[in-house]
Scaffold this active site. Structure first.
Site, PDB file in Angstrom:
ATOM      1  N   GLU A  99       1.566  -1.012   0.109  1.00 28.18           N
ATOM      2  CA  GLU A  99       0.207   0.396   0.059  1.00 28.18           C
ATOM      3  C   GLU A  99       0.937   1.096   0.086  1.00 28.18           C
ATOM      4  O   GLU A  99       1.808   1.482   0.323  1.00 28.18           O
ATOM      5  CB  GLU A  99      -0.727   0.259   1.436  1.00 28.18           C
ATOM      6  CG  GLU A  99      -1.830  -1.665   1.153  1.00 28.18           C
ATOM      7  CD  GLU A  99      -3.184  -1.320   2.528  1.00 28.18           C
ATOM      8  OE1 GLU A  99      -4.062  -1.514   2.080  1.00 28.18           O
ATOM      9  OE2 GLU A  99      -2.327  -0.616   3.237  1.00 28.18           O
ATOM     10  N   CYS A 105       2.973   8.855   1.990  1.00 26.72           N
ATOM     11  CA  CYS A 105       3.927   7.519   2.170  1.00 26.72           C
ATOM     12  C   CYS A 105       4.106   6.380   1.533  1.00 26.72           C
ATOM     13  O   CYS A 105       3.264   5.710   1.007  1.00 26.72           O
ATOM     14  CB  CYS A 105       2.407   7.468   3.343  1.00 26.72           C
ATOM     15  SG  CYS A 105       3.188   5.652   4.904  1.00 26.72           S
ATOM     16  N   CYS A 144       6.348  -6.710   7.616  1.00 26.30           N
ATOM     17  CA  CYS A 144       7.242  -6.885   8.005  1.00 26.30           C
ATOM     18  C   CYS A 144       7.734  -7.816   8.681  1.00 26.30           C
ATOM     19  O   CYS A 144       6.531  -8.600   9.097  1.00 26.30           O
ATOM     20  CB  CYS A 144       7.162  -5.425   8.967  1.00 26.30           C
ATOM     21  SG  CYS A 144       7.916  -4.281   9.390  1.00 26.30           S
ATOM     22  N   CYS A 171       5.656  -5.793  15.779  1.00 29.43           N
ATOM     23  CA  CYS A 171       5.448  -4.578  16.826  1.00 29.43           C
ATOM     24  C   CYS A 171       4.277  -5.552  16.960  1.00 29.43           C
ATOM     25  O   CYS A 171       3.237  -5.111  16.264  1.00 29.43           O
ATOM     26  CB  CYS A 171       5.939  -3.506  16.069  1.00 29.43           C
ATOM     27  SG  CYS A 171       7.207  -3.117  15.479  1.00 29.43           S
ATOM     28  N   CYS A 214       1.403  -3.010  15.799  1.00 31.59           N
ATOM     29  CA  CYS A 214       1.210  -2.359  13.903  1.00 31.59           C
ATOM     30  C   CYS A 214       0.550  -3.983  13.372  1.00 31.59           C
ATOM     31  O   CYS A 214       1.102  -4.746  13.698  1.00 31.59           O
ATOM     32  CB  CYS A 214       2.691  -2.574  13.225  1.00 31.59           C
ATOM     33  SG  CYS A 214       2.846  -2.391  12.086  1.00 31.59           S
TER      34      CYS A 214
HETATM   35  N1  SAH Z   1       9.185   0.321  10.312  1.00 29.91           N
HETATM   36  C1  SAH Z   1       8.825   0.666   9.970  1.00 29.91           C
HETATM   37  C2  SAH Z   1       8.343   2.702   9.682  1.00 29.91           C
HETATM   38  C3  SAH Z   1       7.229   2.592   9.511  1.00 29.91           C
HETATM   39  S1  SAH Z   1       5.687   1.978  10.724  1.00 29.91           S
HETATM   40  C4  SAH Z   1       9.183   1.908  12.102  1.00 29.91           C
HETATM   41  O1  SAH Z   1       8.593   1.119  12.346  1.00 29.91           O
HETATM   42  O2  SAH Z   1       9.235   2.747  12.163  1.00 29.91           O
HETATM   43  C5  SAH Z   1       5.552   3.970  10.644  1.00 29.91           C
HETATM   44  C6  SAH Z   1       4.703   4.465  12.272  1.00 29.91           C
HETATM   45  O3  SAH Z   1       3.596   3.986  12.482  1.00 29.91           O
HETATM   46  C7  SAH Z   1       5.991   3.900  13.456  1.00 29.91           C
HETATM   47  O4  SAH Z   1       5.544   5.164  14.387  1.00 29.91           O
HETATM   48  C8  SAH Z   1       4.908   2.606  14.030  1.00 29.91           C
HETATM   49  O5  SAH Z   1       5.665   2.209  14.865  1.00 29.91           O
HETATM   50  C9  SAH Z   1       3.511   3.406  13.939  1.00 29.91           C
HETATM   51  N2  SAH Z   1       2.236   2.292  13.880  1.00 29.91           N
HETATM   52  C10 SAH Z   1       2.458   1.665  13.808  1.00 29.91           C
HETATM   53  N3  SAH Z   1       0.997   1.105  14.244  1.00 29.91           N
HETATM   54  C11 SAH Z   1       0.399   1.620  14.567  1.00 29.91           C
HETATM   55  C12 SAH Z   1      -0.543   2.419  15.289  1.00 29.91           C
HETATM   56  N4  SAH Z   1      -1.521   1.272  15.048  1.00 29.91           N
HETATM   57  N5  SAH Z   1      -1.160   3.210  15.914  1.00 29.91           N
HETATM   58  C13 SAH Z   1      -0.663   4.474  15.514  1.00 29.91           C
HETATM   59  N6  SAH Z   1       0.303   4.154  14.730  1.00 29.91           N
HETATM   60  C14 SAH Z   1       1.230   2.721  14.340  1.00 29.91           C
HETATM   61 FE1  SF4 Z   2       7.342  -3.277  11.313  1.00 27.07          FE
HETATM   62 FE2  SF4 Z   2       7.300  -2.819  13.841  1.00 27.07          FE
HETATM   63 FE3  SF4 Z   2       7.207  -0.279  11.806  1.00 27.07          FE
HETATM   64 FE4  SF4 Z   2       5.237  -2.495  12.222  1.00 27.07          FE
HETATM   65  S1  SF4 Z   2       5.985  -0.550  13.496  1.00 27.07           S
HETATM   66  S2  SF4 Z   2       5.938  -1.184   9.839  1.00 27.07           S
HETATM   67  S3  SF4 Z   2       5.804  -4.296  12.550  1.00 27.07           S
HETATM   68  S4  SF4 Z   2       9.009  -2.088  12.688  1.00 27.07           S
END
Ligand code: SAH
Ligand code: SF4
Length: 413
Positions: A122, A135, A142, A146, A149
């Site tokens: 996406e 974005c 991934c 986390c 996420c």
């Molecule tokens: N993998 C990278 C970049 C993609 S995520 C990273 O983790 O930094 C982009 C941002 O969205 C990250 O800070 C991530 O932690 C946050 N994020 C992920 N899931 C989320 C959610 N459900 N609500 C709010 N922020 C979220």
């Molecule tokens: Fe991957 Fe964590 Fe970033 Fe989600 S927040 S995209 S699981 S590194």
């Protein structure tokens, strides 16, 4: 409880998904998108042009591809008419396939895209009054899981190729109608004012879509080089931000070899909580991460590092957490700003978003500590385009399908 084990590939220090070459097209033609000028020249030479011709043609074609956004060799008016079919027989100018395009009531747009080998990913565009941010995804899924996420729950993971990464930016320009409108003749001296500084919609790029960009380092670097190249897409490195969950060994390289702004998904200030919600913390702990931030090449008060902090109710949102955040950022003397992200829920998530009062209080404490800590307004929630909600519909469907099958099996047993 979510499965937080890292997906490791034998022989790799880090759980890096194996990079794949671009899947060859069935018709044998080569997609030029994702290639720098010198590689295009090598291909042209390999196809029979002499070295001087190859170099000249590569320069012209590169300009049409990345600066003008042309997708048809016939439109390349400074290339001899007879040469254009020769190119079209051997090469193509690709874009990711669009499976679905959605428009939010707040102007946010989301595209579900597909790779030639059928993987979906996406891309999101977020317009604001003074800027427009794209974005961009770096991987399908991934590996990092986390716990808050949605992308981290995807089963399929593969690195996106250089072409698939830069292709997102090109597709966005197509969709926004933002390619330069100069006269379609390369030989003519163009009036810069005709196609620059004309109130562009797409002004900024964040590597914050699906995936961990530093686990696909080479492709992300090469794609961003194309995005930053003054002869091509020409976006300034100051308008590009790469977000990482904390792949410490790749952070210095990111500053040196790419030179873009850094955002770090911090999300917690204690080992216990960060180990749980950002599992890469078990490998690279908080001290190592913050030290790598302090050493990040190019960071300064003028170019601060963004610390992202997702607000999870009763998990990481206490006054004590806020004070510890200030202490840590000061201890490492970090030129920092904090971005507080209200948690965006998704079906099956194990967390709630902190209350607005809690978020406000947290933000105030960080501000009082002398660090800017704005609360990010969630965008595109109605189309599941907000942070951390990215996960393809196909994947959602297959989950639903699996649940149904399991229910049917259980009922039949
Ligand atoms: N993998 C990278 C970049 C993609 S995520 C990273 O983790 O930094 C982009 C941002 O969205 C990250 O800070 C991530 O932690 C946050 N994020 C992920 N899931 C989320 C959610 N459900 N609500 C709010 N922020 C979220
Ligand atoms: Fe991957 Fe964590 Fe970033 Fe989600 S927040 S995209 S699981 S590194």
């Amino acid at each position: 409880m979510a499965d937080t084990t890292l997906m490791s590939i034998p022989g790799q220090v880090d759980p890096v998904p194996v990079a794949r070459e671009i899947t060859p097209r069935a018709d044998g033609r080569v997609d030029l998108i994702g290639l720098p000028k010198k590689d295009i020249a090598v291909l042209f030479e390999g196809a029979g042009l002499d070295a001087r011709q190859a170099k000249l043609r590569a320069k012209q074609v590169y300009h049409w591809l990345y600066h003008r956004g042309v997708t048809d060799f016939e439109a390349m008016t400074d290339i001899a008419k007879t040469m254009r079919p020769w190119l079209a027989e051997r090469f193509v100018i690709g874009r990711p396939d669009v499976v679905e395009a959605q428009h939010s009531t707040d102007g946010t747009r989301k595209w579900l895209l597909k790779t030639p080998d059928g993987h979906e990913f996406e891309m999101v565009f977020i317009p604001d009054a003074d800027r427009g941010t794209l974005c961009v995804s770096s991987q399908v899924g991934c590996t990092l899981n986390c716990t808050f996420c949605h992308t981290g729950t995807m089963r399929l993971v593969r690195n996106l190729t250089i072409g698939e990464i830069v292709g997102q930016v090109m597709l966005a320009r197509d969709a926004l109608g933002e390619w330069p409108k100069g006269k379609m003749d390369f030989a003519e001296v163009e009036d810069e004012a005709e196609y620059t500084a004309d109130g562009r919609l797409l002004t900024n790029i964040v590597m914050m879509g699906m995936g961990e960009p530093l686990y696909n380092f080479d492709n992300v670097r090469d794609a961003l080089k194309l995005v930053m190249d003054g002869d091509g897409l020409a976006l300034s490195k100051r308008r590009i931000t790469l977000s990482t969950s904390g792949v410490v060994p790749a952070m210095a390289r990111c500053g040196e070899e790419i030179g873009v702004n850094l955002a770090v998904s911090l999300h917690a200030v204690t080992k216990e909580i960060r180990d749980e919600i950002v599992p890469i913390n078990r490998k690279y702990g908080l001290e190592q991460l913050l030290q790598a931030c302090a050493d990040y090449p190019g960071a300064s008060n003028a170019r601060r590092i963004t610390f992202e902090y997702v607000m999870l109710k009763d998990k990481n949102d206490s006054d004590g957490d806020a004070r510890e955040l200030v202490r840590l950022l000061k201890h490492y003397k970090l030129p920092a700003k904090v971005n507080l992200i209200p948690f965006n829920p998704w079906p099956g998530a194990a967390y709630d978003c902190s209350t607005p009062e809690r978020i406000k209080r947290f933000s105030d404490i960080v501000f009082e500590g002398g660090i800017s800590a704005p609360v990010r307004t969630p965008r595109g929630r109605d189309i599941d385009a907000a942070c951390g909600q990215l996960k393809t519909t196909a994947e959602k469907k297959s989950r639903a399908q699996r649940d149904r099958e399991e229910a049917e099996a259980a009922a039949g047993a």
